[in-house]
Design an enzyme around this catalytic site. Structure first.
Site, mmCIF file in Angstrom:
data_model
loop_
_atom_site.group_PDB
_atom_site.id
_atom_site.type_symbol
_atom_site.label_atom_id
_atom_site.label_comp_id
_atom_site.label_asym_id
_atom_site.label_seq_id
_atom_site.Cartn_x
_atom_site.Cartn_y
_atom_site.Cartn_z
ATOM 1 N N HIS A 70 -16.168 9.187 -0.442
ATOM 2 C CA HIS A 70 -16.259 7.884 -0.446
ATOM 3 C C HIS A 70 -14.487 8.216 -0.574
ATOM 4 O O HIS A 70 -14.305 9.031 -0.867
ATOM 5 C CB HIS A 70 -16.801 7.428 -1.803
ATOM 6 N N GLU A 72 -12.939 6.772 -3.674
ATOM 7 C CA GLU A 72 -12.335 7.920 -4.320
ATOM 8 C C GLU A 72 -11.976 9.137 -4.367
ATOM 9 O O GLU A 72 -10.690 9.448 -5.308
ATOM 10 C CB GLU A 72 -13.093 7.358 -5.565
ATOM 11 N N ALA A 179 -15.290 -20.622 21.534
ATOM 12 C CA ALA A 179 -13.911 -21.382 22.418
ATOM 13 C C ALA A 179 -13.956 -22.466 23.608
ATOM 14 O O ALA A 179 -14.475 -22.447 24.132
ATOM 15 C CB ALA A 179 -13.623 -19.801 23.567
ATOM 16 N N TRP A 195 -10.279 -18.379 32.081
ATOM 17 C CA TRP A 195 -10.888 -18.337 30.813
ATOM 18 C C TRP A 195 -10.020 -19.627 29.786
ATOM 19 O O TRP A 195 -8.537 -19.859 29.784
ATOM 20 C CB TRP A 195 -9.580 -17.344 30.290
ATOM 21 N N LEU A 229 -20.256 -7.636 27.052
ATOM 22 C CA LEU A 229 -19.877 -7.696 25.516
ATOM 23 C C LEU A 229 -19.612 -6.073 25.136
ATOM 24 O O LEU A 229 -20.205 -5.392 24.309
ATOM 25 C CB LEU A 229 -21.478 -7.516 24.851
ATOM 26 N N THR A 331 -26.252 -24.572 18.837
ATOM 27 C CA THR A 331 -27.096 -25.711 18.111
ATOM 28 C C THR A 331 -28.146 -25.240 17.386
ATOM 29 O O THR A 331 -28.441 -25.499 16.084
ATOM 30 C CB THR A 331 -27.317 -27.018 18.880
#
Length: 393
Positions: A70, A72, A179, A195, A229, A331
């Site tokens: 971690h 810390e 977009a 694009w 992707l 939607t």
């Protein structure tokens, strides 16, 4: 503050304005924590800064990968090596998330802080994870450590929004990305969409892919665009790719099923469906999931719950999800109140007609329109980015 860094973390740059020394060090904690983005999930992103009595930074650290040390511990061990134990006894530790108080893959950070007699700790936010949830702060205070909590708390919570959301709901945080043109279209009337947004916006989307756990598309987008992707315009790890294919009719030749990252693909089909690409996908290490139907469509809530349990790498929870959806899927998610963040790039273009952003949301009067709890606007290259946060932290 670098605007690209903030936006890649899902923050508006204005959220990181530092007015005090404590806030300045907390911003630094977040900047360090972001170095682990994409690699520490389902753990939170954490950074730490250890500051000496004279205000000089003694050491820094961040949680770099799942299962690793971690932040810390990294900062404290670095300071010990470089400055010795006496320097720690007058130091202040800044950390954006409460130090843990339980044994997980690593020992409790609170105990490590106490063992090195650090007298003051400044915390951005309380850890919502039930095994921590204030216990780390309480343990430090019980042993005489001065603990300040809530420095840049809103920014710290937004920064680890996916972690907080997953702890509280069990589902991944859903970011719907769109977009569109100035007049509200995502493609021309002939279906051409590359694009709409500019190069800077596309680069930012690839940064989101690199830091969020998964990216999801519907069957219409997959069939029309054959998307990879993947992360290409920036450096970073590749996300889990999820494609919806209720009837199992997508072409087996799509890149999602055949490229070098097929092992990271989850194809989601309806009950009893075995598509032609199933065997080759599974042989490549990918997954085929059957999900129940709801009103004739894939049950999106059931899918999100399963992703939250086992959708990540090696069957770990999938904590955050970027949805690059067409109008129907976008939607459906909005209608079912499954969108947590709505990020829309608005391009300075006009089409006049074309494919609209959304289908009918059944809004009959202005007061019925969907609103966001909070939202921000910012420029990304020539485009305007709307950042709507639909979930109250």
């Amino acid at each position: 503050m670098d605007a690209g860094w903030a936006l890649a973390a899902g923050l508006h740059p204005g959220d990181l304005t530092a007015r005090t020394e404590a806030e300045r060090f907390m911003v630094r904690c977040l900047a360090l924590a972001f170095r682990g983005a994409g690699r520490v999930s389902p753990n939170p992103m954490v950074g730490a800064v250890l500051v000496g009595a004279d205000g000089r930074v003694l050491a820094e650290g961040w949680h770099d990968q799942y299962g690793g040390p971690h932040a810390e511990r990294v900062a404290i061990e670095t300071a010990l090596h470089q400055h010795g134990p006496e320097a720690l006894r007058q130091a202040t530790l800044y950390v954006n998330l409460e130090p843990c108080a339980h044994y997980g893959k690593t020992p409790p950070c609170a105990d490590f802080i106490l063992a090195h007699r650090i007298p003051r700790v400044v915390v951005g936010m309380v850890d919502p994870f039930p095994k921590v949830a204030g216990q780390g702060i309480a343990r430090l205070r019980a042993h005489g450590v001065q603990v300040e909590v809530g420095v840049l708390e809103a920014a710290c919570r937004r920064f680890n929004e996916a972690f907080v959301h997953h702890v509280q709901t069990g589902r991944p945080l859903v970011t719907l990305k769109i977009a569109q043109t100035l007049d509200g279209f995502v493609a021309t009337r002939t279906g051409h969409s590359r694009w709409i947004s500019g190069e800077a916006a596309r680069r930012l989307v690839h940064q989101w892919r690199a830091v969020l756990d998964g990216v999801l598309v519907g069957s219409g987008t997959a069939a029309a665009d054959d998307p990879a992707l993947t992360v290409r315009h920036v450096e970073g790890r590749q996300p889990i790719r999820i494609v919806l294919d209720r009837t199992g009719t997508l072409a087996p030749t799509l890149r999602l099923f055949t490229d070098a990252y097929a092992a990271s693909t989850i194809a989601v089909v309806g009950p009893g469906v075995r598509p032609p690409y199933a065997a080759s996908l599974e042989q490549a290490g990918g997954r085929l999931w059957e999900v129940p139907l709801h009103q004739g469509h894939l049950d999106l809530q059931a899918l999100l719950e399963r992703l939250g349990r086992e959708g990540g790498r090696e069957g770990r929870p999938l904590q955050s999800l970027l949805v690059e959806a067409g109008p129907r899927l976008a939607t459906a998610l909005l209608q079912q109140h499954l969108v947590d963040r709505f990020f829309v790039f608005i391009s300075p273009r006009l089409f006049g007609s074309g494919v609209p952003v959304l289908c009918d949301l059944n809004v009959r009067a202005v007061p019925e329109g969907r609103r966001f709890d909070t939202y921000r606007w910012t420029a990304v290259g020539p485009d305007l980015l709307f950042m709507g946060y639909n979930w109250t932290l």
